[in-house]
Design a protein around this motif. Structure first.
Motif, PDB file in Angstrom:
ATOM      1  N   LEU A 179       0.821  -1.208   0.000  1.00  0.00           N
ATOM      2  CA  LEU A 179       0.000   0.000   0.000  1.00  0.00           C
ATOM      3  C   LEU A 179       0.859   1.264   0.000  1.00  0.00           C
ATOM      4  O   LEU A 179       2.003   1.256   0.457  1.00  0.00           O
ATOM      5  N   PHE A 187      -7.580   1.758   2.956  1.00  0.00           N
ATOM      6  CA  PHE A 187      -7.667   0.377   2.473  1.00  0.00           C
ATOM      7  C   PHE A 187      -8.697  -0.422   3.264  1.00  0.00           C
ATOM      8  O   PHE A 187      -9.536  -1.115   2.687  1.00  0.00           O
ATOM      9  N   LEU A 253      -9.074   0.945  -5.495  1.00  0.00           N
ATOM     10  CA  LEU A 253      -7.800   1.049  -4.782  1.00  0.00           C
ATOM     11  C   LEU A 253      -6.870   2.107  -5.372  1.00  0.00           C
ATOM     12  O   LEU A 253      -5.706   2.186  -4.989  1.00  0.00           O
ATOM     13  N   ILE A 256      -4.444   4.104  -3.243  1.00  0.00           N
ATOM     14  CA  ILE A 256      -4.274   3.292  -2.030  1.00  0.00           C
ATOM     15  C   ILE A 256      -3.220   2.208  -2.253  1.00  0.00           C
ATOM     16  O   ILE A 256      -2.284   2.063  -1.469  1.00  0.00           O
TER      17      ILE A 256
END
Length: 268
Positions: A179, A187, A253, A256
């Motif tokens: 990440l 997340f 995502l 992220i």
């Protein structure tokens, strides 16, 4: 306690980072193969197989151990990390036998515990595990690890985990390493959304949701659709529902997940 042991090594080429290993339907019949000439230019994957049982026990129900895992030629740091991760999965139901924490030591301890149980042979105690090449893209090697332990009762205990290795940095990566720094909270917010969607898809009522709330997991893996969170039995659902998976689409995502770990992205 005297035991019989078969330790088999199978050597084969890792034909390319982006080629995942195909299922091996003849694992027990594998034999060592000499590397071909081009092996000097490609990393070589080595399959190790450990089988143990007590020779004084006869019949199909005898306690036994069958563990297969991967090593890579000239990659001692990676190999140590693989074996460490696998061994940590095998330390699940602690018995009385003392072990050194190694894979073989854990196998010996399992059989030693079985020898102390009068019903172990009738119950068919079993410890098995397999490590497979799951994915390798943009320098990130991912291995899947599955284990199963049965020591009597209605059912055994399956377990699945994932191992990520950065080939360039020679580093074992945890979830937080995948990440962007500072994005852990974002997340897990996305993961909670995916969990809520899963509950709705399963049409699970409030009683279930109260009994089996959302929880974090350290095990994730990449697919073409997104990053998948892997859960084991009894984690966020009862045994009968198996090992749930929550998929977080890559578009969810953005900002992220590190770009270099997303399929189709350049390695940066």
């Amino acid at each position: 306690m005297r035991m019989t042991m078969a330790l088999l090594l199978g050597i084969f080429l890792l034909a390319g980072c982006d080629n995942a290993e195909q299922p091996d339907n003849n694992a027990e019949n594998n034999t060592a193969q000499a590397p071909v000439a081009e092996s000097t230019h490609k990393p070589i994957r080595i399959r190790i197989e450990l089988k143990k049982s007590a020779p004084q026990c006869e019949g199909k129900g005898c306690p036994h151990v069958h563990i297969a895992w991967l090593n890579f030629e000239d990659q001692p740091v990676l190999n140590k990390a693989i074996e460490s991760r696998l061994a940590s999965m095998l330390v699940r139901m602690e018995g009385d036998a003392i072990h050194d924490g190694s894979i073989e030591g854990l196998a010996d301890a399992f059989l030693a515990d079985a020898s102390d149980m009068a019903m172990a042979s009738e119950q068919g105690w079993e410890l098995s595990a397999a490590v497979k090449h799951q994915r390798c893209e943009h320098g990130l090697l991912t291995l899947s690890m599955e284990s199963y332990e049965y020591t009597g009762g209605a059912h055994g205990q399956p377990n699945v985990g994932y191992f990520h290795w950065d080939l360039a940095r020679q580093q074992w990566l945890q979830l937080e390493d995948l990440l962007i720094p500072g994005q852990e909270a974002a997340f897990w917010a996305a993961a909670r959304e995916a969990h809520g969607n899963w509950l709705d898809e399963q049409k699970l009522d409030e009683a279930f949701r109260d009994s089996w709330p959302f929880d974090k997991t350290d095990d994730v893996f990449f697919t073409n659709e997104g990053l998948v969170l892997q859960y084991n039995v009894y984690h966020i659902a009862p045994y009968a529902m198996g090992q749930p998976q929550l998929t977080l689409p890559y578009e969810r995502l953005t900002g992220i997940l590190r770009d270099k770990y997303q399929p189709g992205q350049a390695n940066n």
